[in-house]
Structures are given as C-alpha cells and as structure tokens.
Design an enzyme around this catalytic site. Sequence first.
Site, PDB file in Angstrom:
ATOM      1  N   ILE A  79      41.415  37.097  44.251  1.00 39.29           N
ATOM      2  CA  ILE A  79      41.372  35.825  43.523  1.00 39.29           C
ATOM      3  C   ILE A  79      40.574  35.915  42.234  1.00 39.29           C
ATOM      4  O   ILE A  79      40.462  34.925  41.502  1.00 39.29           O
ATOM      5  CB  ILE A  79      40.807  34.696  44.411  1.00 39.29           C
ATOM      6  CG1 ILE A  79      39.410  35.056  44.941  1.00 39.29           C
ATOM      7  CG2 ILE A  79      41.745  34.391  45.560  1.00 39.29           C
ATOM      8  CD1 ILE A  79      38.768  33.955  45.785  1.00 39.29           C
ATOM      9  N   GLY A  80      40.039  37.086  41.931  1.00 40.08           N
ATOM     10  CA  GLY A  80      39.296  37.240  40.685  1.00 40.08           C
ATOM     11  C   GLY A  80      38.863  38.675  40.491  1.00 40.08           C
ATOM     12  O   GLY A  80      38.792  39.455  41.439  1.00 40.08           O
ATOM     13  N   SER A  81      38.604  39.029  39.247  1.00 40.69           N
ATOM     14  CA  SER A  81      38.131  40.382  38.954  1.00 40.69           C
ATOM     15  C   SER A  81      37.295  40.353  37.685  1.00 40.69           C
ATOM     16  O   SER A  81      37.415  39.443  36.866  1.00 40.69           O
ATOM     17  CB  SER A  81      39.306  41.358  38.789  1.00 40.69           C
ATOM     18  OG  SER A  81      40.117  40.973  37.693  1.00 40.69           O
ATOM     19  N   GLY A  82      36.445  41.343  37.559  1.00 37.18           N
ATOM     20  CA  GLY A  82      35.580  41.433  36.391  1.00 37.18           C
ATOM     21  C   GLY A  82      35.140  42.864  36.197  1.00 37.18           C
ATOM     22  O   GLY A  82      35.635  43.795  36.841  1.00 37.18           O
ATOM     23  N   GLY A  83      34.171  43.032  35.309  1.00 40.15           N
ATOM     24  CA  GLY A  83      33.733  44.378  34.975  1.00 40.15           C
ATOM     25  C   GLY A  83      33.061  45.100  36.122  1.00 40.15           C
ATOM     26  O   GLY A  83      33.036  46.333  36.148  1.00 40.15           O
ATOM     27  N   MET A  84      32.496  44.326  37.074  1.00 35.72           N
ATOM     28  CA  MET A  84      31.741  44.975  38.132  1.00 35.72           C
ATOM     29  C   MET A  84      32.457  44.975  39.474  1.00 35.72           C
ATOM     30  O   MET A  84      31.961  45.552  40.436  1.00 35.72           O
ATOM     31  CB  MET A  84      30.378  44.301  38.282  1.00 35.72           C
ATOM     32  CG  MET A  84      29.497  44.464  37.069  1.00 35.72           C
ATOM     33  SD  MET A  84      27.753  44.493  37.446  1.00 35.72           S
ATOM     34  CE  MET A  84      27.573  43.045  38.435  1.00 35.72           C
ATOM     35  N   ASP A 139      24.022  35.153  33.680  1.00 41.94           N
ATOM     36  CA  ASP A 139      25.386  35.218  33.132  1.00 41.94           C
ATOM     37  C   ASP A 139      26.080  33.866  33.303  1.00 41.94           C
ATOM     38  O   ASP A 139      27.239  33.791  33.714  1.00 41.94           O
ATOM     39  CB  ASP A 139      26.191  36.318  33.824  1.00 41.94           C
ATOM     40  CG  ASP A 139      27.474  36.661  33.066  1.00 41.94           C
ATOM     41  OD1 ASP A 139      27.555  36.350  31.862  1.00 41.94           O
ATOM     42  OD2 ASP A 139      28.390  37.239  33.685  1.00 41.94           O
ATOM     43  N   LYS A 184      33.057  39.452  47.605  1.00 41.64           N
ATOM     44  CA  LYS A 184      32.933  40.121  46.308  1.00 41.64           C
ATOM     45  C   LYS A 184      32.674  41.594  46.566  1.00 41.64           C
ATOM     46  O   LYS A 184      31.713  41.954  47.252  1.00 41.64           O
ATOM     47  CB  LYS A 184      31.787  39.514  45.494  1.00 41.64           C
ATOM     48  CG  LYS A 184      31.751  40.012  44.055  1.00 41.64           C
ATOM     49  CD  LYS A 184      30.626  39.336  43.281  1.00 41.64           C
ATOM     50  CE  LYS A 184      30.659  39.717  41.807  1.00 41.64           C
ATOM     51  NZ  LYS A 184      31.699  39.023  41.053  1.00 41.64           N
ATOM     52  N   VAL A 210      36.976  39.879  43.547  1.00 43.69           N
ATOM     53  CA  VAL A 210      36.679  38.840  44.528  1.00 43.69           C
ATOM     54  C   VAL A 210      37.951  38.584  45.325  1.00 43.69           C
ATOM     55  O   VAL A 210      39.038  38.450  44.762  1.00 43.69           O
ATOM     56  CB  VAL A 210      36.205  37.536  43.859  1.00 43.69           C
ATOM     57  CG1 VAL A 210      35.873  36.482  44.918  1.00 43.69           C
ATOM     58  CG2 VAL A 210      34.992  37.798  42.980  1.00 43.69           C
TER      59      VAL A 210
END
Length: 530
Positions: free
Chosen positions: A16-21, A139, A39, A24
Amino acid sequence: MRTEAVGDRYELRDEIGSGGMGTVWRAFDVVLDREVAVKRISPASIASGTASDVLADRFQREARVTARIQHHGVPQVYDAGLDRAADELYLVMELVRGTPLHAFIDPDESLPMSWAAAFAAQICTVLSHAHALPVVHRDLKPANVLVTDDGAVKVLDFGIAAVLRSDVTRLTATGMPMGTSRYMSPEQVQGARITPHSDLYALGCILYELVIGHPVFGGDNDFARMYHHVSTEPTPLREVQPEVPVELERLVLDLLAKASDQRPTDAYEVYEGLLPFLPSPGEQPETAGAVTDAMPDPTLVFRRPNAPRRPPESRPTLERSAAEESSVAAVRAPSTGLREAIREAFERSTALLEEERYAQAADVLEAAIHPAGEVLGAENPNVLELRLRRAAAMVIGGSYREALPEFDALEAAFSRTAGPTSDNAVQCLLQGAYCRAELGQAPQALQQFHGVLDRIRATEGDASEMARQVRLDIGKLHLAENNVTDARRTLQTLYDDLFLLQGQDDELTQEVAALLERIRLIGGPRDPRD
C-alpha cells in the site's frame, strides 16, 4: 498458494506504499485475526556496514518509545523486529484507512481557512504528545498525514523517528540529513541538532501550502529548495492571497523563522494561535473553495466534538436485474484460471475458518468475488456461494453490521434465482434477522423472524426443527423487549409442541420450560385470554 509472512505471524496481502527506505503492506496478524500495517525496511537502506542485529536492537528501542505516544492521532505500534529470513526490519502498526493530506492541496482552489486551521490544529495535538516524551518526527509532510472518513488526522511514520537522547543512535546514515526538501527545517539542511522546533517548521510549511495551494519554496531540485530554506525569506501569505487574516499570516511566518529559537515555544502555543480560526461546536461546515462533498471534513472534530459514530453506508454489491444477468451469463464461460481461483478461495477460506481466523477468511473470499462476478455475473451459483460464505464468516467473527447488507442482497438474489422458500433464501433471511437482533434492531428482527417462519411453514410445517428454533428465537426476542404476554404465548405453544414431539427430557423442551418458569417467577402483565 503459500502467503508470504513476516516474523512468522504477519501474512502480507497488498503493498500500500513505498519509499526510499522500504515498503508498507496491508497484512493479517494470524494470532489475533486482524488487519495490520507492516512496514518493511532494508537495513542497507538505513546504513551500510552495520550488522543487522545491531540495527534491529536500535530499531526496537525506538519503536518502544514510539509506542508510548498514547494519542489517537498516531497509529498504534504493535510489534517491531528483524525478519531474519528476509534480512529486513519490520514495524507492525495499526492499519489506517484515509485520504493523504496532499489530496486536499489544490493550487487553483484554496481550502477554507477553518479547514487549513483544523488540519494544523490536529497535527499540533499529536506533536504535543510526541514532543513531551521527547520524540521528534523529522519528516513531517502531507504524505505522512492521513485524514480518516470522519475528518480525524493520523500522523504516520513516527516509527522511524530518532529519540532525543544521547544513548540512542539515530537511524540515519552519518552526515545525511533526514527529511523531505519541501518541508525540511534550516537546521536539518545544515546537519545541526534537531529539536521539536524542527517539526514546527515543517508544520509551518504544511500550513502555508494548505492556505495558498503551493509550497513555501519551489525549485527544480532538492538542493535549490534546501538553499531557500536556509537563505530565503518566505513570501508572506497576504501578498499571494490578501484575504488571509493578519494573525494567521503572522503565525505561519513565526513557524518559518530561520532560527529555531524564534519559532513558537511549542505545539501548544501554535494550537492556541489557531483557535480563532477554528469553528465552534454547533457551527455549520464551510464548503467554499476546493471542498467537495466527498472530502472528509477536518472541522468535524471541532464542530461536533466526541459525536457518535455515524451509521456506515451499505457497501455496493454486484447486483443486476435478473433479465440482464440471464442474457449476459448465457454467453459467459469460466476460464481455467478463474475456476482455479474460485476453488482456491474456497479451500483457503475453509482452512482459515477451521483456525478461527474469520476476518482473514472473509478477506480471501472477497478477493475472489469481484473478478468472478465480473466474468460470471453476480447471481452465478459460484459467485453467490462465495458471497454467502463470506457473509457467514463475518457473522461468526462478530461483524454483524458489515454482514447485514450482504445477507439482505443475497436473500433477494436467491429468491429470484431459486425461489423465496429455497434453503439459501430462507437461511439468508434468517441470518439477516440474527444480525438485526444483535445490532439492537428488535422490531425489524422480529418482523424478519416471522417472515422466516412463514416461509418454513409453507414447506416444512410448524413443527420442523428449523421452525422450532425460529419460534424459540421469537420468544426470546419478545422477552428481551419485556413483552411478557407475547413471549409467554409463543413459548407456551412451542413447549406444548415439543412435549408431544420430543418429550419432556429433550434438551430444547427443557430450555423452553425453564424460560416459562422464569416468566412465572418474575411475573409481568397477564393477558386475559391466558
């Protein structure tokens, strides 16, 4: 098909989500049979050359502190650790459904002032609890703020914040600023000490953007934006939008002060500054500017504080007219892949139901229902069976409110396709009655129980096993409503039938006899015909 699990407990469903680290996921906790958010963070994305066990220890320490933020605006933290099989850190949290705050930002249509203030005020309450520990977010940005359907704000990703204590190592690579360039405080850009005032600066950036519709500082790249945060004064709000109140402009400029000690003292002071722009209890909502009926209203928590939960709307179904279904279904045939998916959904849900993981069973069935319905039609026998099993799983798991509209829709579908006295139509009507009784809708439940009894009598008679159970349910429901006269009459007639058919030693006969004795002892208004 085996589902990927994290920590031998959390079965992953959808990313349901993604980012640099990391990423999710929506997942299921197989122990507590509930949805959670997981996460997953690769240790290599945090710092290279550090043993995973060391990072896991640091991560768990931070997660423990984050879990101490006891506020409804922060998703609860349930678990944290190192998944050795994947060599990934994981954080398990409350699954929050909502609209990202950035969806409310429109450069062409401004939000009402009360909406912008309400978002900022709710974030202030979260920050005040976190900063008291102290935990700094580091953040804070619109993408890390969700707005639930009732307008409540949830601030995400405190789970990777560093604790303001010297004995806890930060989770950032040495020398690398942590944050997002549009909302990064000057001290973060310069690698200086980060304090709660850094979060207040980010809040000022968010409030500026909510009011104006565009960021405080533009720029084509991160470096340009970072330079502006350190060296460029922001354009005052009223120069862009003259109708902005002077006091609100002053508050935003104070939050955006370059030196942290020139910003407001704390989140509480910011909240106090926002109070004049918040609605009072009982006020009507503002609907100007970018606001649409589909957007959650952040002022609701101020206009109607602690209001009861609104009844949920019925979920959309796949219902079509019988004529349309018959014509469409005639030219459809299930593909091998679809048949396999349906079979797997039945097998997987059966296994989950045996393990008493009812919510997961319902989720597995739901995932199969929509694609099957699109190909086969909503009233195809396979689709109806999937829907019936899902509704039953929800009832067993206690989700009566969610199951009720589906049972209503299924009763109508089975009545059309197999007749109103068919087993499935009667069972769905009966389960709908049970749901209404559990939800406190006694008059509607009684009416529905009588409808079930009428259908059973038409095919099986008044003394069938199912009819006897329904008559007992009707009597108990009359008792629950303190309608002693109708309860006594219903139960006495049932007892007489049971005594003749089953005998006085039958378990159901004894149960009804005990209820009648209880009525006799407790007393109540007697009908002159008794």
